[in-house]
Scaffold this motif. Structure first.
Motif, PDB file in Angstrom:
ATOM      1  N   GLY A 120      -5.649   0.812 -14.004  1.00  6.80           N
ATOM      2  CA  GLY A 120      -6.557  -0.232 -14.486  1.00  6.80           C
ATOM      3  C   GLY A 120      -6.444  -1.505 -13.671  1.00  6.80           C
ATOM      4  N   SER A 121      -5.234  -2.022 -13.517  1.00  7.12           N
ATOM      5  CA  SER A 121      -5.050  -3.278 -12.794  1.00  7.12           C
ATOM      6  C   SER A 121      -5.272  -3.110 -11.295  1.00  7.12           C
ATOM      7  CB  SER A 121      -3.646  -3.829 -13.063  1.00  7.12           C
ATOM      8  OG  SER A 121      -2.658  -2.863 -12.744  1.00  7.12           O
ATOM      9  N   GLY A 122      -4.854  -1.971 -10.735  1.00  7.99           N
ATOM     10  CA  GLY A 122      -5.010  -1.746  -9.302  1.00  7.99           C
ATOM     11  C   GLY A 122      -6.460  -1.662  -8.871  1.00  7.99           C
ATOM     12  N   LEU A 123      -7.272  -0.924  -9.621  1.00  5.10           N
ATOM     13  CA  LEU A 123      -8.686  -0.797  -9.267  1.00  5.10           C
ATOM     14  C   LEU A 123      -9.432  -2.105  -9.453  1.00  5.10           C
ATOM     15  CD1 LEU A 123      -9.515   2.751 -10.701  1.00  5.10           C
ATOM     16  CD2 LEU A 123      -9.180   2.097  -8.316  1.00  5.10           C
ATOM     17  N   PHE A 125       0.820  -1.216   0.000  1.00  5.07           N
ATOM     18  CA  PHE A 125       0.000   0.000   0.000  1.00  5.07           C
ATOM     19  C   PHE A 125       0.850   1.261   0.000  1.00  5.07           C
ATOM     20  CE2 PHE A 125      -3.557  -2.733   0.981  1.00  5.07           C
ATOM     21  CZ  PHE A 125      -4.628  -2.056   0.438  1.00  5.07           C
ATOM     22  N   LEU A 126       1.986   1.216   0.684  1.00  3.59           N
ATOM     23  CA  LEU A 126       2.862   2.388   0.714  1.00  3.59           C
ATOM     24  C   LEU A 126       3.412   2.706  -0.666  1.00  3.59           C
ATOM     25  CD1 LEU A 126       4.557   4.569   2.139  1.00  3.59           C
ATOM     26  CD2 LEU A 126       6.257   2.796   2.627  1.00  3.59           C
ATOM     27  N   THR A 127       3.996   1.710  -1.326  1.00  2.00           N
ATOM     28  CA  THR A 127       4.609   1.964  -2.629  1.00  2.00           C
ATOM     29  C   THR A 127       3.565   2.221  -3.719  1.00  2.00           C
ATOM     30  OG1 THR A 127       4.775  -0.455  -2.925  1.00  2.00           O
ATOM     31  CG2 THR A 127       6.737   0.701  -2.143  1.00  2.00           C
ATOM     32  N   ALA A 128       2.500   1.427  -3.718  1.00  2.00           N
ATOM     33  CA  ALA A 128       1.454   1.626  -4.725  1.00  2.00           C
ATOM     34  C   ALA A 128       0.748   2.957  -4.519  1.00  2.00           C
ATOM     35  CB  ALA A 128       0.443   0.479  -4.679  1.00  2.00           C
ATOM     36  N   TYR A 180       0.273  -4.935 -11.871  1.00  2.00           N
ATOM     37  CA  TYR A 180       0.729  -3.682 -11.269  1.00  2.00           C
ATOM     38  C   TYR A 180       1.954  -3.845 -10.373  1.00  2.00           C
ATOM     39  CZ  TYR A 180      -1.772  -4.717  -6.848  1.00  2.00           C
ATOM     40  OH  TYR A 180      -2.212  -5.280  -5.671  1.00  2.00           O
ATOM     41  N   SER A 181       2.242  -5.074  -9.898  1.00  2.00           N
ATOM     42  CA  SER A 181       3.377  -5.238  -8.993  1.00  2.00           C
ATOM     43  C   SER A 181       4.640  -5.738  -9.677  1.00  2.00           C
ATOM     44  CB  SER A 181       3.016  -6.202  -7.857  1.00  2.00           C
ATOM     45  OG  SER A 181       2.787  -7.506  -8.353  1.00  2.00           O
ATOM     46  N   ALA A 182       4.513  -6.395 -10.836  1.00  2.00           N
ATOM     47  CA  ALA A 182       5.693  -6.944 -11.509  1.00  2.00           C
ATOM     48  C   ALA A 182       5.863  -6.415 -12.932  1.00  2.00           C
ATOM     49  CB  ALA A 182       5.608  -8.478 -11.544  1.00  2.00           C
ATOM     50  N   VAL A 183       4.766  -6.365 -13.686  1.00  2.00           N
ATOM     51  CA  VAL A 183       4.875  -6.001 -15.102  1.00  2.00           C
ATOM     52  C   VAL A 183       5.003  -4.488 -15.296  1.00  2.00           C
ATOM     53  CG1 VAL A 183       3.760  -6.120 -17.365  1.00  2.00           C
ATOM     54  CG2 VAL A 183       3.592  -8.062 -15.784  1.00  2.00           C
ATOM     55  N   THR A 184       4.177  -3.706 -14.587  1.00  2.00           N
ATOM     56  CA  THR A 184       4.230  -2.249 -14.746  1.00  2.00           C
ATOM     57  C   THR A 184       5.593  -1.663 -14.373  1.00  2.00           C
ATOM     58  OG1 THR A 184       1.839  -2.021 -14.428  1.00  2.00           O
ATOM     59  CG2 THR A 184       3.185  -0.066 -14.037  1.00  2.00           C
TER      60      THR A 184
END
Length: 307
Positions: free
Chosen positions: A253-256, A105-108, A276-280
């Protein structure tokens, strides 16, 4: 009381991405390559922006912070994923799980705020070019970055409080490859309706609070670009925004999808988290370097110094 209930269970079991050893070996090679390329790409971008004086502008200041965030974001989940792909038993301690929830949550959250600040930077550059240097001062840029980290830290702290106050009785299996709050809710034996509502409200406030400035910024940007008479001028203006728009679409898009849709343990949950955690974090340096002539020229100059 919450910590006493947590002590009943000392660790969680992650299902991971696959149980097949052959598929796990292939996935390990794939995500190891993704992680190494993510590190190399973002470190290269940081080095280029740091060493090339032509890139010492607000836009690239934000971009360097985005690269640093992508390094952190990817490192929160991918190393643990790689370890589990080589392990027969995929476990994580309760404390480790809560720490992972916090740092996700902090980084995102910081990245969402930073993308919003970058949209404002593009708005100032295109809609008020003569005042750009005054509007986007060093103090404002630094303030926006610090505010991004501060607000995201506050949000992450609230989210972790939701997880700490959950009671876990018997269920230990998280149907995911990492610890994320939506995946912890099904394991709780306490009433989670309030927690779910708070998570949804937090996600909506955070998402809308960062996405709406992006939307309004680009509404003004598009309106300004359409009034430019020359085709080359419109093309140049659009090109300065296209990289940022792609990054916004990929991330939001992926996060929501992950945090607003009900958790089902399906492949969509896994894919949206991986996106959102690896590809983006892998794609961001490619997007900003391949679509940006200034960055490509700076990369060539930087490489020319060392090779």
């Amino acid at each position: 009381m919450a910590w006493r209930n947590h002590s009943i269970i000392t660790e969680f079991i992650l299902t991971g991405l696959s149980d097949d050893p052959h598929i796990q070996a292939l996935l390990f090679g794939l995500f190891l390559g993704i992680y190494l390329l993510t590190m190399m790409g973002n470190l290269m971008l940081l080095l280029v922006i740091r060493t090339d004086s032509r890139l010492h502008t607000p836009m690239y200041f934000f971009l360097s912070n985005l690269s640093f965030l992508d390094l952190c974001f990817s490192s929160v989940t991918v190393p643990k994923l790689l370890k589990d792909l080589l392990s027969e038993k995929k476990t994580i301690s309760v404390e480790g799980c809560l720490a992972q929830v916090f740092f996700v949550f902090l980084t995102a959250g910081t990245e969402a705020f930073l993308l919003s600040a970058m949209a404002y930077d593009r708005y100032a550059a295109i809609c008020h070019p003569l005042l750009y240097g005054q509007v986007m001062s060093n103090q404002l840029c630094m303030g926006l970055v610090l505010a991004s980290w501060g607000l995201a830290s506050l949000n992450a702290f609230v989210i972790v409080l939701l997880a700490i106050n959950l009671d876990f009785c018997e269920a230990q299996t998280i149907y995911h490859y990492t610890c994320e709050l939506p995946s912890l809710f099904p394991l709780s034996c306490s009433d989670i309706s309030i927690n779910i509502n708070i998570l949804i409200c937090s996600t909506l406030l955070h998402g809308l609070g960062t996405f709406l400035p992006i939307f309004f910024s680009y509404t003004r940007i598009v309106s300004t670009i359409l009034r430019i008479s020359s085709t080359s001028g419109r093309s140049k203006a659009f090109s300065t925004c296209s990289s940022h728009l792609i990054a916004v679409i990929l991330f939001f898009g992926s996060g929501l999808i992950r945090y607003l849709m009900p958790t089902s343990g399906s492949s969509l949950d896994l894919l949206s988290s991986l996106q959102y955690s690896a590809v983006t974090p892998l794609l961001n340096p490619l997007i900003y370097s391949l679509k940006n002539k200034e960055v490509k020229a700076a990369v060539r100059r930087t490489l020319g110094k060392y090779f």
